[in-house]
Design a protein around this motif. Structure first.
Motif, mmCIF file in Angstrom:
data_model
loop_
_atom_site.group_PDB
_atom_site.id
_atom_site.type_symbol
_atom_site.label_atom_id
_atom_site.label_comp_id
_atom_site.label_asym_id
_atom_site.label_seq_id
_atom_site.Cartn_x
_atom_site.Cartn_y
_atom_site.Cartn_z
ATOM 1 N N ASN A 1 0.744 -1.188 -0.079
ATOM 2 C CA ASN A 1 0.100 0.048 -0.003
ATOM 3 C C ASN A 1 0.843 1.301 0.052
ATOM 4 O O ASN A 1 1.433 1.527 0.901
ATOM 5 C CB ASN A 1 -0.925 -0.085 1.172
ATOM 6 C CG ASN A 1 -2.021 -1.071 1.165
ATOM 7 O OD1 ASN A 1 -2.689 -1.101 0.193
ATOM 8 N ND2 ASN A 1 -1.903 -2.118 1.989
ATOM 9 N N PRO A 2 0.817 1.914 -1.151
ATOM 10 C CA PRO A 2 1.706 3.024 -1.242
ATOM 11 C C PRO A 2 0.795 4.357 -0.512
ATOM 12 O O PRO A 2 -0.280 4.297 -0.148
ATOM 13 C CB PRO A 2 1.641 3.514 -2.667
ATOM 14 C CG PRO A 2 0.343 3.027 -3.052
ATOM 15 C CD PRO A 2 0.307 1.723 -2.292
ATOM 16 N N PRO A 3 1.979 5.424 -0.028
ATOM 17 C CA PRO A 3 1.306 6.582 0.498
ATOM 18 C C PRO A 3 0.215 7.409 -0.367
ATOM 19 O O PRO A 3 0.522 7.204 -1.562
ATOM 20 C CB PRO A 3 2.309 7.234 1.193
ATOM 21 C CG PRO A 3 3.802 6.877 0.373
ATOM 22 C CD PRO A 3 3.145 5.381 -0.102
ATOM 23 N N VAL A 4 -0.139 8.431 0.261
ATOM 24 C CA VAL A 4 -1.201 9.104 -0.338
ATOM 25 C C VAL A 4 -0.812 10.542 0.097
ATOM 26 O O VAL A 4 -1.005 10.913 1.250
ATOM 27 C CB VAL A 4 -2.639 8.726 -0.178
ATOM 28 C CG1 VAL A 4 -3.525 9.698 -0.957
ATOM 29 C CG2 VAL A 4 -2.776 7.394 -0.807
ATOM 30 N N VAL A 5 -0.714 11.427 -0.925
ATOM 31 C CA VAL A 5 -0.764 12.937 -0.820
ATOM 32 C C VAL A 5 -2.091 13.397 -0.998
ATOM 33 O O VAL A 5 -2.583 13.363 -2.039
ATOM 34 C CB VAL A 5 0.280 13.647 -1.580
ATOM 35 C CG1 VAL A 5 0.539 14.974 -1.309
ATOM 36 C CG2 VAL A 5 1.605 12.924 -1.740
ATOM 37 N N THR A 6 -2.674 13.736 0.290
ATOM 38 C CA THR A 6 -3.937 14.241 -0.123
ATOM 39 C C THR A 6 -4.148 15.643 -0.476
ATOM 40 O O THR A 6 -5.169 16.005 -0.830
ATOM 41 C CB THR A 6 -4.812 14.123 1.475
ATOM 42 O OG1 THR A 6 -4.136 14.585 2.444
ATOM 43 C CG2 THR A 6 -4.869 12.650 1.495
ATOM 44 N N ASP A 7 -3.175 16.418 0.009
ATOM 45 C CA ASP A 7 -3.335 17.924 -0.230
ATOM 46 C C ASP A 7 -1.858 18.725 -0.356
ATOM 47 O O ASP A 7 -1.005 18.229 0.359
ATOM 48 C CB ASP A 7 -4.097 18.732 0.867
ATOM 49 C CG ASP A 7 -4.432 20.101 0.621
ATOM 50 O OD1 ASP A 7 -4.732 20.462 -0.410
ATOM 51 O OD2 ASP A 7 -4.492 21.032 1.728
ATOM 52 N N VAL A 8 -1.891 19.499 -1.206
ATOM 53 C CA VAL A 8 -0.643 20.457 -1.328
ATOM 54 C C VAL A 8 -1.306 21.971 -1.179
ATOM 55 O O VAL A 8 -1.708 22.564 -2.252
ATOM 56 C CB VAL A 8 0.144 20.276 -2.541
ATOM 57 C CG1 VAL A 8 1.284 21.278 -2.774
ATOM 58 C CG2 VAL A 8 0.602 18.759 -2.716
ATOM 59 N N ALA A 9 -1.169 22.610 -0.207
ATOM 60 C CA ALA A 9 -1.732 23.849 0.177
ATOM 61 C C ALA A 9 -0.904 24.942 -0.356
ATOM 62 O O ALA A 9 0.190 25.238 0.316
ATOM 63 C CB ALA A 9 -2.236 24.177 1.527
ATOM 64 N N ALA B 1 4.259 17.384 -4.885
ATOM 65 C CA ALA B 1 4.834 16.669 -3.628
ATOM 66 C C ALA B 1 4.605 15.165 -3.744
ATOM 67 O O ALA B 1 3.818 14.675 -4.416
ATOM 68 C CB ALA B 1 4.026 17.125 -2.410
ATOM 69 N N TRP B 2 6.006 14.491 -3.342
ATOM 70 C CA TRP B 2 5.977 13.061 -3.327
ATOM 71 C C TRP B 2 6.054 12.684 -1.918
ATOM 72 O O TRP B 2 7.021 13.012 -1.172
ATOM 73 C CB TRP B 2 7.213 12.745 -4.119
ATOM 74 C CG TRP B 2 7.137 12.619 -5.389
ATOM 75 C CD1 TRP B 2 6.609 11.612 -6.349
ATOM 76 C CD2 TRP B 2 7.411 13.883 -6.340
ATOM 77 N NE1 TRP B 2 6.745 12.370 -7.628
ATOM 78 C CE2 TRP B 2 7.238 13.504 -7.545
ATOM 79 C CE3 TRP B 2 8.030 15.048 -6.116
ATOM 80 C CZ2 TRP B 2 7.588 14.378 -8.523
ATOM 81 C CZ3 TRP B 2 8.583 16.023 -6.727
ATOM 82 C CH2 TRP B 2 8.201 15.549 -8.233
ATOM 83 N N PRO C 1 9.011 0.876 2.881
ATOM 84 C CA PRO C 1 9.147 0.295 1.602
ATOM 85 C C PRO C 1 9.577 0.967 0.448
ATOM 86 O O PRO C 1 10.197 0.260 -0.332
ATOM 87 C CB PRO C 1 7.979 -0.719 1.231
ATOM 88 C CG PRO C 1 7.139 -0.467 2.436
ATOM 89 C CD PRO C 1 7.327 0.719 3.258
ATOM 90 N N GLY C 2 9.378 2.293 0.357
ATOM 91 C CA GLY C 2 10.082 3.029 -0.658
ATOM 92 C C GLY C 2 8.952 3.355 -1.635
ATOM 93 O O GLY C 2 9.225 3.619 -2.741
ATOM 94 N N ASN C 3 7.659 2.936 -1.509
ATOM 95 C CA ASN C 3 6.445 3.266 -2.287
ATOM 96 C C ASN C 3 6.596 4.808 -2.195
ATOM 97 O O ASN C 3 6.489 5.477 -1.320
ATOM 98 C CB ASN C 3 5.465 2.792 -1.716
ATOM 99 C CG ASN C 3 5.354 1.227 -1.738
ATOM 100 O OD1 ASN C 3 5.676 0.521 -2.682
ATOM 101 N ND2 ASN C 3 5.014 0.528 -0.678
ATOM 102 N N GLU C 4 5.765 5.225 -3.415
ATOM 103 C CA GLU C 4 5.903 6.579 -3.525
ATOM 104 C C GLU C 4 4.306 6.974 -4.003
ATOM 105 O O GLU C 4 3.537 6.293 -4.534
ATOM 106 C CB GLU C 4 6.491 7.260 -4.696
ATOM 107 C CG GLU C 4 7.924 7.392 -4.290
ATOM 108 C CD GLU C 4 8.511 7.887 -5.378
ATOM 109 O OE1 GLU C 4 8.226 8.440 -6.628
ATOM 110 O OE2 GLU C 4 9.867 7.977 -5.359
ATOM 111 N N GLY C 5 3.628 8.086 -3.544
ATOM 112 C CA GLY C 5 2.349 8.685 -3.916
ATOM 113 C C GLY C 5 2.710 9.996 -4.147
ATOM 114 O O GLY C 5 3.644 10.856 -3.376
ATOM 115 N N SER C 6 2.078 10.898 -5.151
ATOM 116 C CA SER C 6 2.306 12.016 -5.423
ATOM 117 C C SER C 6 0.909 13.097 -5.802
ATOM 118 O O SER C 6 0.196 12.310 -5.925
ATOM 119 C CB SER C 6 3.034 12.511 -6.563
ATOM 120 O OG SER C 6 2.813 11.635 -7.842
ATOM 121 N N LEU C 7 1.066 14.264 -5.584
ATOM 122 C CA LEU C 7 0.187 15.133 -5.964
ATOM 123 C C LEU C 7 0.643 16.558 -6.700
ATOM 124 O O LEU C 7 1.679 16.983 -6.152
ATOM 125 C CB LEU C 7 -0.931 15.515 -4.912
ATOM 126 C CG LEU C 7 -1.947 16.401 -5.055
ATOM 127 C CD1 LEU C 7 -3.184 15.676 -5.947
ATOM 128 C CD2 LEU C 7 -2.643 16.780 -3.671
#
Length: 186
Positions: free
Chosen positions: A93-101, A170-171, A176-182
């Motif tokens: 399960n990769p992380p999630v970037v939910t907001d870049v304010a 933003a990443w 584990p090195g998984n990436e999520g970006s927005l």
């Protein structure tokens, strides 16, 4: 499904014949029917999932050699989980970037960009990049986690006088090195 934690069974695991599988869950042993052979050719999605779980098992085996990480995964186990299965879940399960304010960003050094990122276990780091309206990279760097744990702050260092049309990406990266970006467009 049979459950036991008695003296006769002790803690053992494995397959008995090709009919029963024994698994350990905490201090209990669980018996269930053995899986049958695959009758159809695996689909591409099934093969992809099998590979992901194979790599997740390798990750979990390696990372649980570190006593601190093993303890951290042990604290995060859910019902019917072990630290190993929790580490595999984190791998999958990769992380999630939910907001870049970017509303506080005015193109001046010292401006703060707030990033919100979550993961099923832990966001290890957040990396930010700012590009001008023409796509030229102005700056990049790591954000600093705030006491809440899901909020990160990036402090701008380079001026950007014509910040309208700029892009902030933003990443978030987990253990584990998984990436999520927005990416946001100003």
């Amino acid at each position: 499904m049979a459950k036991t934690n008695g003296m006769i069974s002790g803690l053992f695991s494995g397959m008995l014949g090709k009919e029963v599988v024994f698994r350990n869950l905490g201090d209990r042993t669980i018996a269930c029917a053995a899986p049958g052979p695959r009758t159809k050719k695996a689909s591409k999605a099934q093969l992809k999932n099998e590979n992901m779980f194979r790599m997740g098992n390798r990750f979990a085996t390696a990372v649980l050699q570190d006593p601190d990480l093993k303890a951290a995964y042990a604290r995060a186990v859910k019902t019917r989980q072990t630290p190993h299965s929790r580490a595999v879940q984190d791998y999958c399960n990769p992380p999630v970037v939910t907001d870049v304010a970017g509303h506080h960003y005015k193109g001046k050094p010292g401006d703060i960009i707030e990033i919100r990122a979550t993961d099923d276990f832990h966001v290890a780091k957040v990396f930010v990049e700012i590009r001008d309206a023409e796509g030229n990279k102005l700056e990049s760097g790591y954000a600093v986690v705030q006491p809440f744990g899901t909020v990160w702050h990036y402090t701008v260092t380079a001026p950007n006088e014509l910040f309208a049309g700029s892009r902030i990406t933003a990443w978030a990266v987990d253990i584990p090195g998984n990436e999520g970006s927005l990416e946001v467009l100003l």
